[in-house]
Design a protein around this motif. Structure first.
Motif, mmCIF file in Angstrom:
data_model
loop_
_atom_site.group_PDB
_atom_site.id
_atom_site.type_symbol
_atom_site.label_atom_id
_atom_site.label_comp_id
_atom_site.label_asym_id
_atom_site.label_seq_id
_atom_site.Cartn_x
_atom_site.Cartn_y
_atom_site.Cartn_z
ATOM 1 N N HIS A 462 0.818 -1.227 0.000
ATOM 2 C CA HIS A 462 0.000 0.000 0.000
ATOM 3 C C HIS A 462 0.850 1.275 0.000
ATOM 4 O O HIS A 462 0.305 2.381 -0.031
ATOM 5 C CB HIS A 462 -0.914 0.012 1.230
ATOM 6 N N GLN A 464 2.785 4.520 -0.681
ATOM 7 C CA GLN A 464 2.689 5.548 -1.719
ATOM 8 C C GLN A 464 3.776 6.611 -1.596
ATOM 9 O O GLN A 464 4.046 7.324 -2.559
ATOM 10 C CB GLN A 464 1.313 6.236 -1.676
ATOM 11 N N GLN A 485 1.684 1.135 -6.197
ATOM 12 C CA GLN A 485 0.967 2.324 -5.720
ATOM 13 C C GLN A 485 1.911 3.495 -5.413
ATOM 14 O O GLN A 485 1.445 4.599 -5.118
ATOM 15 C CB GLN A 485 0.185 1.986 -4.446
#
Length: 917
Positions: A462, A464, A485
């Motif tokens: 996840h 970023q 991501q």
């Protein structure tokens, strides 16, 4: 809401207005710059401070004035205001502003004091203190600079008595006077001898406070246009703000958003006022402003407290972290990006005084009380954990900052982290393998000696935002490329990139830093093409979310158009600036290949700036000869030696404002007589080591100037080291504001005649020109000229004619060996005169003392300069430099009793010493 707040306070003990809060990391957060144009209700304190600063010392050569008060009461603002006062500026030889904060660092503070001398003094010694780690060397250098000087030091935000260590080297310095201002909350950090000059800041008096509040609430609107009832409600609210400027500013901005009686009454009747814990507590006022923020701004504000107090936030970084945490969303069909929305959020929080501006403008900061507020309302989602603390990271925590923590598992009860900031954590891989980290979106690792990329990062699917700039990692593995991501990647430079780097299809910002931690360029992404795995240009193919500035280097390593097209630059709609760079070569085979390569590197029509460097081809790419690049604002061409002709299409680009051409010898710019204007938007033209001819456009005349124009909006023109320009018609360039001419032989017989009629010109530099004097009839037409530099003008004898310049304020004459005669009449608006390396100059003009505005006078390396004007120097003069001139004059300036010494001794900032080169 109120009960939740009480529960939060009781549960975590987050807020106590009497508590001194300590942060795990310290950075500078205050400077001498202030955003306040006017300071309310402190006239007495200002006069008291100025009197102290200009008064005698009572404790040797040092006197200290403490400013004491609660947080948000205006201590720093008062110190800034006095620090920048005109009287103080003239009185002290040097000033230094240092933000101390709760982490006292004697070395850093001493170095900043030494820096203050070298930034303000061109004769600073060559002592290389910048690289030394020796405090003793710094203190000795400081004492040397202080000798005979008047020095002002501000120590802002002091939290302990450790600052007194700084007084030892200051007391042993043979300074004329040293004045120290200390701002603090706790009087216990002071010496007993500092009591006499102590200033205790309390809340503003009612009248001044109301005026300040009205200014904050109504801004530029007229308060008289609003009802008396609204004013009465406002006065009731002011009564609850404890005289605190920070509270008035924050609540005033809140009320100013909706100037209605209902809105103001709702604020007045809020239950949040009941949170007050003592007579000085302003937290309820700050909380009111927070709870009236839109929900999305509340989220963004609270998040900022995951970093320690005194942290400086880079706006772009902050926005990227907000996006990573889902606080900013796409705006649907609008062309506005999430970054654009983030900038709006930052602006709103600044306007509402939740953030303060910091210099440079891309940085912002939070007042420590605002940091307290953010923690108070975070509902336990924010945690700053320092090793040795007796607390747990509770299950509510989503954003965690740790310092010197050895084992996260021992204290961490959450499994839902979204942000992790690690300061000086030893075993990073163990941290990242903890269950709590599986869903993090923001990871910042600082102060780590880690050299190997932790494999655990590659499993943070996840993620970023990844910042590894404060580590020693020199390469990243293929596994990183699984982080699809990832939007922001910040690394040390140089490093080895993986071959699958192009899989990071959502990457927007890829920042490189040099080894000394200085930013290589936070927006300019430099990609070096090589003939080896991991560096081919095709790596950029799928990275269409890249934005900002992209430079592709070493393009000679691409052999064909097909290979170049694999970069898919035409699909990168967010790239605003593009650099295409070859290494210089004369290989004829390479010339043909480069033409194909450049054709294959066609950018997206959104491109605004392009630089092409060392291109050896003779063909111009077709995409640069169309108006498809309708947003293109700047073109820079460097050493493209086989481009002999620039097509007329360049002159038709509707948005082109800047054209820079360097090292390209004789070039022709084609113009078209069939169009009304060529280069219709061009404002800046820079030609360096290039001779340019503008061909194909008829010479303007009285009948045609209105119909056909070349460069109709030109404001900035720089010509350097070339054989000149042809096709220019200077008299019609009435829009020209800045003109720089350096070593242009073809203009020698035309200057200064060519300057006639440039009525908008404000800055003029002539270097290497064969000028002897200045015709009055030409100078009189330069109505706006305020800045003039004459350099390396070998034939210049006299300044006669310059007196006709009606607006001249700054005059610089450098390396003009024959110059010796001044104009007969004074130039009354002069603020600054600088003379350097003029071998025949012997004296200053007799009329110098009649210049009412002259502030600075500098004479350097003029060996025949032997005397000052007999009629004295202007009384307005505040800075004088006489360096490496006639030895007799230098001696008389330094010996008491000589006329020269009597003439200059009252000038506060003066130097007459040899300059170290």
């Amino acid at each position: 809401m109120l009960e939740e707040l009480f529960d939060q306070i009781k549960l975590n003990g987050v807020y106590d207005p009497r508590e001194q809060h300590h942060s795990p990391q310290n950075k500078l957060v205050t400077t001498s710059s202030t955003n306040e144009r006017k300071i309310y209700g402190r006239d007495y304190e200002i006069k008291q401070l100025i009197k102290f600063l200009k008064g005698p010392n009572f404790d040797g050569n040092i006197s200290v004035a403490p400013i004491i008060g609660l947080g948000g009461i205006g201590k720093t603002t008062l110190a800034q205001f006095v620090f920048n006062n005109g009287e103080i500026e003239k009185y002290f030889d040097n000033k230094a502003w240092v933000c101390v904060s709760d982490h006292f660092d004697r070395y850093r503070i001493t170095k900043e004091m030494v820096d203050s001398f070298c930034t303000s003094n061109t004769t600073c010694s060559s002592f290389q203190y910048g690289s030394t780690t020796s405090l003793d060397l710094l203190e000795r250098e400081l004492r040397r600079y202080l000798m005979g000087k008047k020095f002002l030091l501000v120590l802002d935000d002091v939290w302990s008595d450790a600052w007194q260590q700084l007084l030892t080297p200051l007391q042993s310095a043979k300074a004329q006077a040293i004045k120290v201002i200390v701002t603090c909350r706790d009087p216990k950090v002071l010496r007993s001898t500092d009591e006499e000059n102590k200033i205790i800041l309390k809340g503003l008096c009612d009248r001044a406070y109301w005026s300040f509040f009205v200014n904050c609430a109504f801004g530029k609107k007229n308060p008289g246009n609003y009802s008396q009832t609204l004013h009465d409600i406002g006065k009731s609210i002011v009564g609850k703000l404890k005289g605190s400027p920070l509270a008035a500013k924050t609540v005033g901005k809140l009320l100013g958003r909706v100037l209605t009686e209902k809105h103001w009454k709702d604020v007045l009747d809020s239950d949040l006022w009941k949170l007050e814990t003592n007579a000085h507590d302003i937290m309820p006022a700050l909380a009111l402003s927070y709870y009236h923020l839109p929900h999305h701004l509340q989220l963004c504000f609270v998040f900022c407290s995951v970093f320690p107090k005194n942290h400086l936030y880079h706006v772009n970084d902050l926005i990227s972290m907000w996006i990573a945490n889902g606080y900013i969303h796409e705006s649907g069909n609008s062309s506005k990006t999430m970054n654009d929305t983030g900038e709006e959020y930052c602006h709103e929080l600044l306007e509402m005084c939740f953030f303060d501006k910091y210099n440079p403008k891309s940085m912002i900061r939070m007042h420590d009380l605002m940091h307290d507020l953010a923690h108070l309302v975070s509902h336990g989602e924010i945690c700053i954990y320092e090793s040795g603390e007796d607390k747990e990271v509770t299950k509510n925590v989503r954003h965690l900052c740790t310092k010197d923590l050895t084992a996260l598992g021992l204290v961490c009860k959450t499994n839902n982290l979204r942000t992790l900031v690690l300061y000086r954590v030893g075993d990073v891989p163990t941290f990242l393998n903890h269950e709590a980290c599986k869903k993090i979106r923001v990871l910042v690792i600082s102060g780590s000696h880690m050299q190997d990329f932790p494999d655990a990062i590659a499993h943070l699917k996840h993620l970023q935002y990844l910042d590894l700039t404060s580590t020693r990692i020199k390469s990243i593995p293929e596994s990183l490329c699984r982080l699809y991501q990832l939007r922001v990647l910040k690394l040390r430079y140089p490093l080895i990139l993986p071959s699958l780097f192009h899989n990071l299809i959502n990457l927007q910002n890829w920042c490189m830093y040099e080894d000394d931690h200085k930013v290589f360029d936070e927006r300019w992404l430099k990609y070096h093409v090589k003939r080896e795995r991991g560096y081919v240009v095709a790596q950029l193919s799928n990275m269409n979310e890249l934005r900002g500035e992209l430079s592709i280097m070493d393009l000679e390593n691409i052999d064909s158009m097909e290979e170049a097209m694999k970069a898919k630059l035409k699909e990168k709609r967010h790239i605003k600036t593009l650099g295409l760079v070859w290494n210089y070569t004369m290989d004829s085979y390479k010339q043909d290949a480069q033409e194909e390569v450049l054709e294959g590197l066609q950018p997206h029509p959104n491109l605004e700036r392009i630089k092409i460097s060392c291109y050896m081809g003779s063909k111009i790419p077709s995409w640069l000869m169309t108006v498809e690049l309708h947003k293109l604002r700047k073109i820079c061409l460097v050493r493209c030696i086989n481009w002999t002709c620039l097509p007329a299409a360049l002159g038709l680009l509707p948005s082109l404002e800047k054209l820079h051409i360097h090292s390209m010898e004789n070039r022709t710019v084609e113009c078209s007589d069939s169009v009304i204007e060529m280069f219709p938007s061009l404002k800046q033209l820079v030609l360096s080591n290039v001779a340019i001819s503008f061909k194909g456009m008829s010479t303007p005349s009285s009948s045609s100037v209105g119909r056909r124009k070349l460069l109709p909006l030109l404001q900035y023109l720089k010509l350097r080291e070339s054989d000149g320009t042809h096709g220019f018609h200077w008299p019609i360039y009435t829009t020209l504001e800045q003109l720089y001419i350096r070593n242009i032989p073809s203009l020698d017989d035309q200057l200064p005649r060519r300057l006639h009629g440039l009525s908008s010109l404000t800055r003029l530099e002539l270097s290497g020109a064969k000028i002897k004097t200045f015709p009055v009839q030409v100078m009189a037409t330069l109505h706006a000229l305020g800045w003039l530099k004459l350099e390396d003008c070998k034939e210049l004898l006299s300044l006669e004619g310059l007196q006709a310049l009606p607006s001249l304020e700054k005059l610089y004459i450098i390396k003009c060996p024959k110059f010796r005669l001044w104009c007969k009449e004074e130039m009354t608006k002069l603020l600054e005169i600088s003379l350097d390396s003029c071998q025949d100059l012997e004296s200053l003009p007799a009329w110098l003392y009649r210049l009412p505005l002259l502030k600075q006078l500098s004479i350097k390396h003029c060996p025949k300069f032997h005397s000052l004007p007999t009629d004295a120097l202007p009384s307005s003069l505040i800075k004088l430099n006489i360096i490496e001139c006639d030895p007799g004059l230098m001696e008389r300036c330094q010996q008491k009793g000589y006329p020269e010494w009597l003439m200059i001794h009252q000038i506060r900032k003066r130097s007459y010493i040899s300059e170290d080169i």
